[in-house]
Motif scaffolding. Structure first.
Motif, PDB file in Angstrom:
ATOM      1  N   PHE A  19       0.807  -1.221   0.000  1.00 35.57           N
ATOM      2  CA  PHE A  19       0.000   0.000   0.000  1.00 35.57           C
ATOM      3  C   PHE A  19       0.835   1.263   0.000  1.00 35.57           C
ATOM      4  O   PHE A  19       0.547   2.200  -0.769  1.00 35.57           O
ATOM      5  N   GLN A  20       1.848   1.352   0.833  1.00 33.85           N
ATOM      6  CA  GLN A  20       2.620   2.592   0.896  1.00 33.85           C
ATOM      7  C   GLN A  20       3.416   2.848  -0.382  1.00 33.85           C
ATOM      8  O   GLN A  20       3.648   3.996  -0.750  1.00 33.85           O
ATOM      9  N   GLU A  21       3.798   1.783  -1.081  1.00 26.92           N
ATOM     10  CA  GLU A  21       4.449   1.977  -2.380  1.00 26.92           C
ATOM     11  C   GLU A  21       3.448   2.564  -3.373  1.00 26.92           C
ATOM     12  O   GLU A  21       3.776   3.486  -4.135  1.00 26.92           O
ATOM     13  N   TYR A  22       2.224   2.022  -3.363  1.00 28.46           N
ATOM     14  CA  TYR A  22       1.169   2.567  -4.229  1.00 28.46           C
ATOM     15  C   TYR A  22       0.827   4.000  -3.838  1.00 28.46           C
ATOM     16  O   TYR A  22       0.743   4.897  -4.698  1.00 28.46           O
ATOM     17  N   PHE A  23       0.624   4.235  -2.548  1.00 27.02           N
ATOM     18  CA  PHE A  23       0.083   5.505  -2.057  1.00 27.02           C
ATOM     19  C   PHE A  23       1.118   6.623  -2.056  1.00 27.02           C
ATOM     20  O   PHE A  23       0.827   7.752  -2.490  1.00 27.02           O
ATOM     21  N   VAL A  24       2.313   6.338  -1.592  1.00 24.81           N
ATOM     22  CA  VAL A  24       3.332   7.380  -1.440  1.00 24.81           C
ATOM     23  C   VAL A  24       4.325   7.371  -2.601  1.00 24.81           C
ATOM     24  O   VAL A  24       4.494   8.377  -3.288  1.00 24.81           O
ATOM     25  N   ALA A  25       4.983   6.231  -2.821  1.00 23.03           N
ATOM     26  CA  ALA A  25       6.018   6.190  -3.852  1.00 23.03           C
ATOM     27  C   ALA A  25       5.443   6.392  -5.252  1.00 23.03           C
ATOM     28  O   ALA A  25       6.016   7.128  -6.066  1.00 23.03           O
ATOM     29  N   ARG A  26       4.278   5.771  -5.528  1.00 23.62           N
ATOM     30  CA  ARG A  26       3.685   5.875  -6.862  1.00 23.62           C
ATOM     31  C   ARG A  26       2.554   6.902  -6.928  1.00 23.62           C
ATOM     32  O   ARG A  26       1.917   7.073  -7.951  1.00 23.62           O
ATOM     33  N   ARG A  27       2.299   7.590  -5.800  1.00 23.88           N
ATOM     34  CA  ARG A  27       1.309   8.667  -5.734  1.00 23.88           C
ATOM     35  C   ARG A  27      -0.055   8.253  -6.293  1.00 23.88           C
ATOM     36  O   ARG A  27      -0.744   9.026  -6.968  1.00 23.88           O
ATOM     37  N   CYS A  28      -0.457   7.019  -6.052  1.00 22.68           N
ATOM     38  CA  CYS A  28      -1.765   6.471  -6.452  1.00 22.68           C
ATOM     39  C   CYS A  28      -1.967   6.454  -7.962  1.00 22.68           C
ATOM     40  O   CYS A  28      -3.108   6.387  -8.441  1.00 22.68           O
ATOM     41  N   GLU A  29      -0.888   6.492  -8.730  1.00 25.35           N
ATOM     42  CA  GLU A  29      -1.014   6.536 -10.189  1.00 25.35           C
ATOM     43  C   GLU A  29      -1.469   5.210 -10.815  1.00 25.35           C
ATOM     44  O   GLU A  29      -2.249   5.217 -11.778  1.00 25.35           O
ATOM     45  N   PRO A  30      -1.019   4.050 -10.337  1.00 24.33           N
ATOM     46  CA  PRO A  30      -1.491   2.795 -10.952  1.00 24.33           C
ATOM     47  C   PRO A  30      -3.005   2.645 -10.834  1.00 24.33           C
ATOM     48  O   PRO A  30      -3.611   3.089  -9.861  1.00 24.33           O
TER      49      PRO A  30
END
Length: 322
Positions: free
Chosen positions: A152-163
């Motif tokens: 989740f934190q990779e999606y939410f923070v690192a990838r800024r919810c882009e996927p």
């Protein structure tokens, strides 16, 4: 000051705003909050609990109102030095925030439970509400997306919810459980009302309700359960809920949230609260079998938070679930 007792289910920023209003409206100890912990993860050897910390900082008056997360008056010396060494800096940890994570991790390593550590932190920060993690066992959200399964934190923070989101998974949820301290608190201090805060229904509220034993404990309370929509005028006030709904093929409306709760958690809600701007959706929301209340739900100021809290507390006296 009201003598009502409230139990709130909360994620991060949106839920914390309402919990602040509730804390201001209630006597010390009369607000209990069950916090989502499926966002928690280990980073740089530390146990990070984003939603718990947002609640702690917001309810203690330590939060940064401009960023909407973290602590006010923060400095970044450690993170900057870490970057100079080539370390991992994608997750923003301020110096004051680091102290919280260091304390938590040390106490957990010494054998403390997450519930014990959270309540110790709350006491030290002057929080008068009682904050309970949804479980003392670790649970981890995984986001299925067009880029594969992401923490989740990779999606939410690192990838800024882009996927683009296709589904969610909560690793460890099936083997988690409600802490004895939370179960005892719910039994010994029965609330007059349960409020599902305007938090992300998919990654904040669903995991809380999915903890084995949680739903039966809530049902046993036999008090009204009211949810506040996190979607206002087709938009999420904070976070990716609206984007997730669109990508999952759901209507990005308050009624879409009501439908989700009705389908995923049948029989849970007695009432659903929507913003004045969504008054035309009353019939759609009522079609899910809940009573609908229309009121201002956007919380821009402390006054807004307190006003919404007062209106929700007033539902205790109206016999919403009678």
């Amino acid at each position: 000051m009201s003598t009502r007792r409230i139990l709130a289910l909360s994620g991060g920023v949106g839920g914390a705003k309402l919990c602040l209003g509730l804390q201001e409206a209630l006597a010390p100890g009369q607000l209990q909050v069950i916090a989502n912990t499926a966002d928690d993860f280990n980073h740089l050897g530390l146990r990070i609990c984003p939603d718990i910390d947002t609640l702690l900082y917001t309810l203690s008056g330590l939060s940064d109102p401009e960023r909407g997360w973290g602590r006010a008056g923060e400095s970044w010396t450690v993170l900057e030095s870490l970057g100079e060494l080539g370390g991992d800096t994608w997750f923003q940890l301020g110096d004051k925030d680091l102290a919280t994570h260091l304390y938590r991790t040390h106490q957990l390593d010494q054998g403390g439970t997450l519930t014990e550590v959270t309540q110790a932190l709350a006491q030290q920060m002057g929080v008068t509400a009682r904050i309970f993690p949804m479980s003392d066992s670790p649970v981890a959200t995984r986001v299925f997306s067009d880029e594969g399964k992401l923490p989740f934190q990779e999606y939410f923070v690192a990838r800024r919810c882009e996927p683009r989101v296709t589904d969610f998974e909560f690793e460890g949820l099936a083997s988690a459980g409600v802490s004895a301290r939370l179960a005892r608190a719910m039994a010994d201090q029965t609330p007059d009302l349960v409020i599902v805060c305007p938090s992300n229904p998919f990654v904040s509220i669903d995991p809380i309700l999915g903890v084995p034993g949680m739903r039966s404990l809530l049902d046993a309370l036999q008090v009204p359960v009211v949810a506040v929509s996190p979607i206002v005028s087709g938009m999420a006030i904070k976070g990716p809920a609206a984007k997730m709904m669109e990508e999952l093929g759901m209507p990005v409306t308050a009624s879409g949230v009501a439908q989700h709760y009705g389908q995923q958690h049948p029989g849970l809600l007695d009432a659903f609260v929507i913003d004045e701007s969504d008054a035309t959706l009353v019939a759609d929301c009522e079609s899910t079998g809940v009573e609908v209340h229309v009121m201002p739900t956007v919380m821009r100021s402390l006054g807004d938070k307190q006003a919404l809290a007062d209106r929700l507390i007033a539902l205790c006296a109206t016999g919403t679930a009678d």
